[in-house]
Scaffold this active site. Structure first.
Site, PDB file in Angstrom:
ATOM      1  N   LEU A   1      31.487 -18.685  -2.662  1.00 20.77           N
ATOM      2  CA  LEU A   1      32.446 -17.644  -2.252  1.00 20.77           C
ATOM      3  C   LEU A   1      32.052 -17.032  -0.916  1.00 20.77           C
ATOM      4  O   LEU A   1      30.874 -16.992  -0.553  1.00 20.77           O
ATOM      5  CB  LEU A   1      32.552 -16.553  -3.319  1.00 20.77           C
ATOM      6  CG  LEU A   1      31.369 -15.606  -3.549  1.00 20.77           C
ATOM      7  CD1 LEU A   1      31.299 -14.474  -2.545  1.00 20.77           C
ATOM      8  CD2 LEU A   1      31.464 -15.036  -4.950  1.00 20.77           C
TER       9      LEU A   1
ATOM     10  N   LYS B   1      24.176 -26.372  -2.044  1.00 19.75           N
ATOM     11  CA  LYS B   1      24.400 -25.022  -1.516  1.00 19.75           C
ATOM     12  C   LYS B   1      23.618 -24.782  -0.228  1.00 19.75           C
ATOM     13  O   LYS B   1      24.165 -24.328   0.778  1.00 19.75           O
ATOM     14  CB  LYS B   1      24.012 -24.001  -2.586  1.00 19.75           C
ATOM     15  CG  LYS B   1      24.110 -22.557  -2.134  1.00 19.75           C
ATOM     16  CD  LYS B   1      25.521 -22.136  -1.809  1.00 19.75           C
ATOM     17  CE  LYS B   1      25.542 -20.779  -1.141  1.00 19.75           C
ATOM     18  NZ  LYS B   1      26.870 -20.383  -0.692  1.00 19.75           N
TER      19      LYS B   1
ATOM     20  N   LEU C   1      33.538 -22.398  15.064  1.00 22.84           N
ATOM     21  CA  LEU C   1      33.137 -22.619  16.459  1.00 22.84           C
ATOM     22  C   LEU C   1      33.471 -21.373  17.286  1.00 22.84           C
ATOM     23  O   LEU C   1      34.052 -21.488  18.364  1.00 22.84           O
ATOM     24  CB  LEU C   1      33.856 -23.838  17.052  1.00 22.84           C
ATOM     25  CG  LEU C   1      33.334 -25.217  16.658  1.00 22.84           C
ATOM     26  CD1 LEU C   1      34.065 -26.320  17.423  1.00 22.84           C
ATOM     27  CD2 LEU C   1      31.817 -25.352  16.892  1.00 22.84           C
ATOM     28  N   HIS C   2      33.153 -20.199  16.751  1.00 20.48           N
ATOM     29  CA  HIS C   2      33.432 -18.967  17.485  1.00 20.48           C
ATOM     30  C   HIS C   2      32.130 -18.449  18.072  1.00 20.48           C
ATOM     31  O   HIS C   2      31.283 -17.918  17.349  1.00 20.48           O
ATOM     32  CB  HIS C   2      34.064 -17.920  16.564  1.00 20.48           C
ATOM     33  CG  HIS C   2      35.334 -18.405  15.937  1.00 20.48           C
ATOM     34  ND1 HIS C   2      36.511 -18.536  16.668  1.00 20.48           N
ATOM     35  CD2 HIS C   2      35.615 -18.826  14.693  1.00 20.48           C
ATOM     36  CE1 HIS C   2      37.450 -19.015  15.875  1.00 20.48           C
ATOM     37  NE2 HIS C   2      36.937 -19.204  14.666  1.00 20.48           N
TER      38      HIS C   2
ATOM     39  N   GLY D   1      24.920 -13.462  10.387  1.00 27.97           N
ATOM     40  CA  GLY D   1      24.010 -12.552   9.690  1.00 27.97           C
ATOM     41  C   GLY D   1      24.411 -12.519   8.237  1.00 27.97           C
ATOM     42  O   GLY D   1      24.937 -13.497   7.708  1.00 27.97           O
TER      43      GLY D   1
ATOM     44  N   CYS E   1      23.243 -14.085   3.251  1.00 29.78           N
ATOM     45  CA  CYS E   1      23.089 -15.492   2.854  1.00 29.78           C
ATOM     46  C   CYS E   1      22.521 -16.394   3.950  1.00 29.78           C
ATOM     47  O   CYS E   1      21.387 -16.846   3.850  1.00 29.78           O
ATOM     48  CB  CYS E   1      24.418 -16.040   2.340  1.00 29.78           C
ATOM     49  SG  CYS E   1      24.907 -15.305   0.770  1.00 29.78           S
TER      50      CYS E   1
ATOM     51  N   LYS F   1      18.761 -15.902   5.445  1.00 28.66           N
ATOM     52  CA  LYS F   1      17.666 -16.089   4.476  1.00 28.66           C
ATOM     53  C   LYS F   1      17.734 -17.479   3.844  1.00 28.66           C
ATOM     54  O   LYS F   1      16.707 -18.062   3.487  1.00 28.66           O
ATOM     55  CB  LYS F   1      17.660 -14.996   3.411  1.00 28.66           C
ATOM     56  CG  LYS F   1      18.901 -14.894   2.530  1.00 28.66           C
ATOM     57  CD  LYS F   1      18.645 -15.265   1.088  1.00 28.66           C
ATOM     58  CE  LYS F   1      19.877 -15.018   0.233  1.00 28.66           C
ATOM     59  NZ  LYS F   1      20.058 -15.971  -0.843  1.00 28.66           N
TER      60      LYS F   1
ATOM     61  N   LYS G   1      30.295  -8.877   8.850  1.00 28.13           N
ATOM     62  CA  LYS G   1      31.566  -9.512   9.191  1.00 28.13           C
ATOM     63  C   LYS G   1      32.697  -8.607   8.706  1.00 28.13           C
ATOM     64  O   LYS G   1      32.453  -7.710   7.882  1.00 28.13           O
ATOM     65  CB  LYS G   1      31.654 -10.901   8.588  1.00 28.13           C
ATOM     66  CG  LYS G   1      31.751 -10.955   7.078  1.00 28.13           C
ATOM     67  CD  LYS G   1      32.100 -12.373   6.691  1.00 28.13           C
ATOM     68  CE  LYS G   1      32.187 -12.575   5.205  1.00 28.13           C
ATOM     69  NZ  LYS G   1      32.522 -13.939   4.845  1.00 28.13           N
TER      70      LYS G   1
HETATM   71  N1  NAD Z   1      27.102 -12.589  -1.462  1.00 26.26           N
HETATM   72  C1  NAD Z   1      27.601 -13.796  -1.259  1.00 26.26           C
HETATM   73  O1  NAD Z   1      28.545 -13.976  -0.469  1.00 26.26           O
HETATM   74  C2  NAD Z   1      27.028 -14.990  -1.979  1.00 26.26           C
HETATM   75  C3  NAD Z   1      27.748 -16.207  -1.955  1.00 26.26           C
HETATM   76  C4  NAD Z   1      27.204 -17.311  -2.597  1.00 26.26           C
HETATM   77  C5  NAD Z   1      25.960 -17.219  -3.209  1.00 26.26           C
HETATM   78  N2  NAD Z   1      25.287 -16.048  -3.189  1.00 26.26           N
HETATM   79  C6  NAD Z   1      23.978 -15.972  -3.851  1.00 26.26           C
HETATM   80  O2  NAD Z   1      24.157 -15.255  -5.054  1.00 26.26           O
HETATM   81  C7  NAD Z   1      22.977 -14.491  -5.366  1.00 26.26           C
HETATM   82  C8  NAD Z   1      23.358 -13.035  -5.503  1.00 26.26           C
HETATM   83  O3  NAD Z   1      23.804 -12.577  -4.247  1.00 26.26           O
HETATM   84  P1  NAD Z   1      24.524 -11.169  -4.066  1.00 26.26           P
HETATM   85  O4  NAD Z   1      25.032 -11.135  -2.677  1.00 26.26           O
HETATM   86  O5  NAD Z   1      25.460 -10.939  -5.185  1.00 26.26           O
HETATM   87  O6  NAD Z   1      23.267 -10.180  -4.220  1.00 26.26           O
HETATM   88  P2  NAD Z   1      23.296  -8.639  -4.596  1.00 26.26           P
HETATM   89  O7  NAD Z   1      21.998  -8.089  -4.117  1.00 26.26           O
HETATM   90  O8  NAD Z   1      24.572  -8.020  -4.156  1.00 26.26           O
HETATM   91  O9  NAD Z   1      23.317  -8.635  -6.186  1.00 26.26           O
HETATM   92  C9  NAD Z   1      22.234  -8.981  -6.993  1.00 26.26           C
HETATM   93  C10 NAD Z   1      22.301  -8.099  -8.240  1.00 26.26           C
HETATM   94  O10 NAD Z   1      21.329  -8.523  -9.185  1.00 26.26           O
HETATM   95  C11 NAD Z   1      20.843  -7.396  -9.851  1.00 26.26           C
HETATM   96  N3  NAD Z   1      19.592  -7.726 -10.540  1.00 26.26           N
HETATM   97  C12 NAD Z   1      18.368  -7.933 -10.019  1.00 26.26           C
HETATM   98  N4  NAD Z   1      17.485  -8.229 -10.986  1.00 26.26           N
HETATM   99  C13 NAD Z   1      18.168  -8.239 -12.150  1.00 26.26           C
HETATM  100  C14 NAD Z   1      17.807  -8.504 -13.499  1.00 26.26           C
HETATM  101  N5  NAD Z   1      16.563  -8.834 -13.829  1.00 26.26           N
HETATM  102  N6  NAD Z   1      18.751  -8.411 -14.442  1.00 26.26           N
HETATM  103  C15 NAD Z   1      20.010  -8.071 -14.124  1.00 26.26           C
HETATM  104  N7  NAD Z   1      20.418  -7.820 -12.851  1.00 26.26           N
HETATM  105  C16 NAD Z   1      19.500  -7.898 -11.887  1.00 26.26           C
HETATM  106  C17 NAD Z   1      20.699  -6.370  -8.745  1.00 26.26           C
HETATM  107  O11 NAD Z   1      20.619  -5.053  -9.254  1.00 26.26           O
HETATM  108  C18 NAD Z   1      21.988  -6.628  -7.962  1.00 26.26           C
HETATM  109  O12 NAD Z   1      23.064  -5.819  -8.415  1.00 26.26           O
HETATM  110  C19 NAD Z   1      22.010 -14.815  -4.244  1.00 26.26           C
HETATM  111  O13 NAD Z   1      21.171 -15.878  -4.623  1.00 26.26           O
HETATM  112  C20 NAD Z   1      22.899 -15.238  -3.103  1.00 26.26           C
HETATM  113  O14 NAD Z   1      22.240 -16.054  -2.180  1.00 26.26           O
HETATM  114  C21 NAD Z   1      25.797 -14.924  -2.611  1.00 26.26           C
END
Ligand code: NAD
Length: 437
Positions: A150, A208, A254-255, A261, A264, A267, A327
């Protein structure tokens, strides 16, 4: 089906709401009590278009609840792991403490036949490790890796109508019992034609990180071209238009601008390099180091260009930064290039005012030393220079004639190359884009 979603951040909260929308009975679990209390009141704890309306919609059905109590996962057939995998402090690798804690916390509540579905972005090899942990506790439970693609700002639609599903299962086979269960979870999008690929566990994990590395590379490629265009007096936006017309290349991503940043891409490419090193395959990803370096150079370049445009140094210059989120259509400021530039300018003696339609709360928590003003007009008052750093629609639509009367000096640096230079110059502005003459 009965589903638990563990971790209710940008990914998990949207996933929980969407699973309930698809007709499942869902419990969202998070350790953050404030998030859970917001979500329980159908309030989105962060800005994501459409999420709040969706939460209201599904909570009326009684199919969606939220709690901080992990034992609420008991009784669910499918458990999605959606917790964060941030960069480790002082290292490139991913911090796996949250994924490990969530999995360990789930173990006592697993029943025979349950599916644990990993959605977090993890270093390759994690799924196999978690699978053996799970099978030690509950030999009849299964682990699937189902990476999430997503985009923040489009998260609801991307979850309900993804481009594809990837299921990683232990034997990589379509016949694996978990495949049919996950097909039932995603029955509705699958029925409307979403393709689904079944792979082994490491391939699913790599899909991924490979996808994010490709996107990051594409952005850094065009930003490298922007550096060259600046040196040669060419226009990177026209160059991107022209090469993007080739189907094999494509115009998307390509912008040229201030670079990528967010929570995702930065890191994920670093964790990917770190993991490749552990696997003895670091040479394969050394190019990502350059991708990262090109990206970080963009931020320095904007600071330098701002200094140049100010003429006599940054000290005491009133700089208005349009945009704090990494963004548009998001309030996420994790590794936001806009905020990082604003902070660097402040450190060099400028008086920086930042505005953003949604992200000021998060920005102020991250960089409390900057000044934040919600109203754009007020933020722009008496500015010596304006920097457009997050391309919100409302900033694209600003009227240069009206603004020229608000600022102290009509100078703008368009960090996203989204404004029409001719229009701004005709209104008396000194306009600078990135990689454009
Ligand atoms: N944000 C994105 O657009 C996106 C897209 C694809 C994949 N991801 C991946 O998904 C994962 C989550 O990303 P995010 O952006 O939602 O992060 P986020 O920091 O917004 O959410 C993570 C949540 O996990 C909770 N958490 C931590 N430890 C926990 C536990 N032991 N039990 C229950 N909840 C717990 C935190 O309190 C937090 O609310 C990452 O690995 C990220 O790389 C994110």
């Amino acid at each position: 089906m009965r589903i638990s979603v563990i971790g209710c951040g940008y990914l998990g909260a949207v996933h929980a709401a969407c699973m309930a929308k698809l007709g499942h009975e869902v419990v969202g679990i998070d350790v953050d009590a404030r998030k859970i209390s917001d979500l329980s009141a159908a309030k989105a704890p962060f800005y994501e278009p459409g999420l709040e309306a969706l939460l209201e919609d599904v909570q009326e059905t009684g199919r969606l609840t939220f709690t901080t109590d992990m034992s609420a996962a008991a009784g669910s057939d499918v458990h999605f792991i959606c917790v964060g995998t941030p960069q480790k402090k002082g290292e490139n690798g991913a911090d796996m403490t949250y994924v490990d804690a969530a999995t360990v916390g789930l173990l006592p509540h697993l029943a025979a036949g349950n599916l644990v579905v990993g959605k977090s972005t993890v270093p390759v090899g994690t799924a196999a490790r978690l699978a053996s942990l799970i099978s030690e506790h509950q030999p009849d439970a299964h682990l699937v890796w189902n990476p999430e693609f997503l985009r923040e700002g489009h998260a609801v639609d991307d979850t309900l109508h993804p481009d594809r599903f990837v299921y990683g299962v232990s034997d990589g086979s379509e016949e694996h019992v978990a495949v049919a269960v996950l097909d039932e979870v995603y029955a509705s999008p699958l029925a409307s034609g979403t393709p689904r690929l079944v792979t082994d566990l490491p391939t699913a994990e790599l899909v991924k990180t490979a996808a994010n590395s490709f996107l990051a590379t594409k952005i850094s490629f065009i930003n490298a071209m922007a550096e060259l265009c600046e040196a040669a007096g060419a226009d990177v936006t026209r160059l991107a238009d022209a090469i993007g017309m080739d189907d094999r290349i494509g115009r998307k991503f390509l912008h040229a601008g201030i670079g990528f940043g967010g929570g995702c891409l930065p890191k994920d490419i670093r964790a990917f390099m770190a993991r490749a090193g552990e696997l003895g395959a670091d040479q394969a990803l050394t190019f990502l180091r350059e991708v990262d370096a090109i990206n970080m150079r963009r931020r320095t370049r904007v600071v330098e260009l701002t200094r140049e445009l100010c003429g006599d140094g940054l000290l005491g210059k009133r700089i208005t930064v349009l945009g704090a989120a990494f963004k548009p259509e998001s309030d996420d400021v994790r590794d936001s290039p806009a905020l990082s530039i604003a902070a660097q300018l402040q450190l060099q003696g400028a008086v920086v005012t930042v505005t953003d339609p949604k992200a000021l709360g998060n920005a102020a928590r991250r960089f409390p030393e900057l000044q934040y003003v919600q109203d754009v007009e007020t933020a722009l008052q008496n500015a010596d220079i304006v920097l457009l750093l997050t391309e919100w629609q409302e900033y694209r639509e600003l009227d240069p004639h009206v603004l020229a009367r608000t600022v102290a000096a009509p100078r703008i640096l368009d960090g996203r190359n989204v404004l029409d230079p001719a229009k701004w110059r005709a209104a008396g502005w000194l306009y600078r884009g990135l990689g454009r003459p």
